[in-house]
Design a protein around this motif. Sequence first.
Motif, PDB file in Angstrom:
ATOM      1  N   LYS A 111       0.841  -1.202   0.000  1.00 51.11           N
ATOM      2  CA  LYS A 111       0.000   0.000   0.000  1.00 51.11           C
ATOM      3  C   LYS A 111       0.883   1.262   0.000  1.00 51.11           C
ATOM      4  O   LYS A 111       0.630   2.219  -0.744  1.00 51.11           O
ATOM      5  CB  LYS A 111      -0.934  -0.009   1.215  1.00 51.11           C
ATOM      6  CG  LYS A 111      -1.800   1.236   1.300  1.00 51.11           C
ATOM      7  CD  LYS A 111      -2.850   1.137   2.386  1.00 51.11           C
ATOM      8  CE  LYS A 111      -3.776   2.348   2.375  1.00 51.11           C
ATOM      9  NZ  LYS A 111      -3.116   3.635   2.462  1.00 51.11           N
ATOM     10  N   ASN A 112       1.944   1.246   0.802  1.00 51.72           N
ATOM     11  CA  ASN A 112       2.832   2.413   0.847  1.00 51.72           C
ATOM     12  C   ASN A 112       3.533   2.651  -0.494  1.00 51.72           C
ATOM     13  O   ASN A 112       3.764   3.789  -0.895  1.00 51.72           O
ATOM     14  CB  ASN A 112       3.875   2.252   1.959  1.00 51.72           C
ATOM     15  CG  ASN A 112       3.246   2.382   3.334  1.00 51.72           C
ATOM     16  OD1 ASN A 112       2.104   2.834   3.456  1.00 51.72           O
ATOM     17  ND2 ASN A 112       3.968   1.977   4.359  1.00 51.72           N
ATOM     18  N   ASP A 116       0.916   4.180  -2.632  1.00 52.68           N
ATOM     19  CA  ASP A 116       0.640   5.557  -2.194  1.00 52.68           C
ATOM     20  C   ASP A 116       1.753   6.503  -2.622  1.00 52.68           C
ATOM     21  O   ASP A 116       1.538   7.693  -2.814  1.00 52.68           O
ATOM     22  CB  ASP A 116       0.488   5.621  -0.665  1.00 52.68           C
ATOM     23  CG  ASP A 116      -0.836   5.022  -0.223  1.00 52.68           C
ATOM     24  OD1 ASP A 116      -1.664   4.728  -1.110  1.00 52.68           O
ATOM     25  OD2 ASP A 116      -1.034   4.831   0.991  1.00 52.68           O
ATOM     26  N   LYS A 117       2.954   5.965  -2.747  1.00 56.76           N
ATOM     27  CA  LYS A 117       4.061   6.812  -3.177  1.00 56.76           C
ATOM     28  C   LYS A 117       3.959   7.112  -4.679  1.00 56.76           C
ATOM     29  O   LYS A 117       4.657   7.967  -5.199  1.00 56.76           O
ATOM     30  CB  LYS A 117       5.383   6.106  -2.842  1.00 56.76           C
ATOM     31  CG  LYS A 117       6.574   6.928  -3.199  1.00 56.76           C
ATOM     32  CD  LYS A 117       7.737   6.793  -2.261  1.00 56.76           C
ATOM     33  CE  LYS A 117       8.744   7.847  -2.710  1.00 56.76           C
ATOM     34  NZ  LYS A 117      10.078   7.607  -2.341  1.00 56.76           N
ATOM     35  N   SER A 155      10.031   6.813   3.551  1.00 53.71           N
ATOM     36  CA  SER A 155       8.830   7.096   2.767  1.00 53.71           C
ATOM     37  C   SER A 155       7.979   5.836   2.548  1.00 53.71           C
ATOM     38  O   SER A 155       6.823   5.929   2.162  1.00 53.71           O
ATOM     39  CB  SER A 155       9.214   7.708   1.412  1.00 53.71           C
ATOM     40  OG  SER A 155       9.765   6.732   0.561  1.00 53.71           O
ATOM     41  N   PHE A 156       8.574   4.663   2.797  1.00 52.06           N
ATOM     42  CA  PHE A 156       7.814   3.414   2.627  1.00 52.06           C
ATOM     43  C   PHE A 156       7.349   2.832   3.953  1.00 52.06           C
ATOM     44  O   PHE A 156       6.763   1.750   3.969  1.00 52.06           O
ATOM     45  CB  PHE A 156       8.679   2.354   1.928  1.00 52.06           C
ATOM     46  CG  PHE A 156       9.022   2.686   0.505  1.00 52.06           C
ATOM     47  CD1 PHE A 156       8.031   2.836  -0.457  1.00 52.06           C
ATOM     48  CD2 PHE A 156      10.348   2.842   0.122  1.00 52.06           C
ATOM     49  CE1 PHE A 156       8.353   3.135  -1.766  1.00 52.06           C
ATOM     50  CE2 PHE A 156      10.673   3.144  -1.190  1.00 52.06           C
ATOM     51  CZ  PHE A 156       9.678   3.294  -2.125  1.00 52.06           C
ATOM     52  N   THR A 157       7.675   3.496   5.082  1.00 53.67           N
ATOM     53  CA  THR A 157       7.420   2.824   6.360  1.00 53.67           C
ATOM     54  C   THR A 157       6.226   3.411   7.115  1.00 53.67           C
ATOM     55  O   THR A 157       6.052   3.123   8.292  1.00 53.67           O
ATOM     56  CB  THR A 157       8.669   2.878   7.276  1.00 53.67           C
ATOM     57  OG1 THR A 157       9.019   4.254   7.476  1.00 53.67           O
ATOM     58  CG2 THR A 157       9.829   2.124   6.681  1.00 53.67           C
ATOM     59  N   PHE A 158       5.415   4.203   6.447  1.00 54.11           N
ATOM     60  CA  PHE A 158       4.239   4.773   7.105  1.00 54.11           C
ATOM     61  C   PHE A 158       3.388   3.668   7.727  1.00 54.11           C
ATOM     62  O   PHE A 158       3.098   2.668   7.063  1.00 54.11           O
ATOM     63  CB  PHE A 158       3.416   5.576   6.081  1.00 54.11           C
ATOM     64  CG  PHE A 158       2.168   6.160   6.663  1.00 54.11           C
ATOM     65  CD1 PHE A 158       2.240   7.252   7.514  1.00 54.11           C
ATOM     66  CD2 PHE A 158       0.930   5.600   6.386  1.00 54.11           C
ATOM     67  CE1 PHE A 158       1.090   7.785   8.077  1.00 54.11           C
ATOM     68  CE2 PHE A 158      -0.234   6.129   6.942  1.00 54.11           C
ATOM     69  CZ  PHE A 158      -0.143   7.221   7.792  1.00 54.11           C
ATOM     70  N   ASP A 159       3.041   3.845   9.004  1.00 58.24           N
ATOM     71  CA  ASP A 159       2.186   2.877   9.702  1.00 58.24           C
ATOM     72  C   ASP A 159       2.866   1.538   9.970  1.00 58.24           C
ATOM     73  O   ASP A 159       2.216   0.573  10.358  1.00 58.24           O
ATOM     74  CB  ASP A 159       0.901   2.614   8.886  1.00 58.24           C
ATOM     75  CG  ASP A 159      -0.315   3.158   9.611  1.00 58.24           C
ATOM     76  OD1 ASP A 159      -0.125   3.752  10.689  1.00 58.24           O
ATOM     77  OD2 ASP A 159      -1.442   2.977   9.110  1.00 58.24           O
TER      78      ASP A 159
END
Length: 416
Positions: free
Chosen positions: A85-86, A89-90, A161-165
């Motif tokens: 998902k990340n 989203d990017k 930037s890929f580690t949200f949540d």
Amino acid sequence: MYNNRRPSYGGQNRNNQSNGFRKFNGPNSNSQQRNNFRNPRRKRSFGVNLATHLFIKKAEPITKIEEVIVKNSFEDFGFDRALLKNVKDKGYIKPTKIQDEAIPEVMIGRDVLGIANTGTGKTAAFALPIIDQIIKNPNKRFIILAPTRELAQQIKDEIRSFTFDLRVYVTLVIGGSNMQSQIRDLRRDPHIIVGTPGRIKDLGNRRIIDFSRMDVLVLDEVDRMLDMGFINDIRWIVNLIPNNRQTLFFSATMDRKVESLIDTFLYDPAKITIESQKTSDNVEQDVVMVNRHNKGDVLIDILNKEEVKKVLVFGATQRIVDKISNNLIDTGFRADSLHGGKAQNKRQRILKMFKDNHIDVLIATDVAARGLDVADISHVINYDKPNNYEDYIHRIGRTGRANSKGYALTFVENKY
Ligand code: AMP
């Protein structure tokens, strides 16, 4: 370009010299700025062995870059859904070539030897499988070595930037920054350490970093790390990491020095070569004939052109880039310089101002500019020629990114 104290001749030049850069030949009539650059004692010339024709090339039609065919989609790699998902989203729609080929190998635990340049998407090629491994096994530890502080910072930013949540922690260990705060971060036991070899070795020596816990080692831009004299630090670090580690080894070029490390550092690696086009296809390249005395004026003339929006200028030494920067600021440009002689926090601040468009002209040495990822640089200007062709390719790759057309102008000095 914005210039709040535009000298009168700047406007004139834009009107008079609008048909091509190669017109900048003779000395400019205005003497104020010229004198600031004039230094009869400076006889050094740089990159003298590179033939001028190497700096001239028309841009290819931009549609060409869309045609890259890849075998996998991001869904095919077996990533955790939150990570997937990340990625989406990017805004990453499909893998780049290096991601397409390297990620499946990294995911099965194999060593990888990647011959690829910055700009190919290689950061995500190692970052995504690393994050995925951490999600699946939070006890795993990773260390990433990069040649420059800026590149290390960029890698950390890309990972973040890929580690949200996600509970994935990464920390930066680079020279020129406060060591105490790095030590505090390291005591919190991050999953990923990204840094430059000198500071990482330093903190290893103080037993702040425990290399015996590392499961995966990434060596990024190995050729550049060797050029910068990090070989002993790298060997020292690698020797302390267990042999059963996974190693991901990336280099833009392959020479005997780089090759000599492969057998000792890697075990049966998957070898992935991403054909680097000799120069970025969507960068239009040309030379500008100058002489030693009018280089400064010519630069100002170019910067005053309407189409010249955001510019990275390369100079040969710290002294030269500071001098160019001061002169441009005096002339009213929003400019600053970036080189290895500046404190790291200052370098980061300047880079951020350039990224955020608070500075229009950044003047840099090669060491500071390596790996820069600023999306919208319209022009790269080689005020001094690079020392070799690899550096040239690297410099001009800072423009024409993200499918936009870029321009690279190289000053070639007339002997007379
Ligand atoms: P790198 O070679 O890792 O420095 O990446 C170059 C640029 O490409 C960076 O701005 C990345 O964010 C971007 N990038 C990397 N992978 C992809 C992808 N699959 N789709 C779109 N952009 C990407």
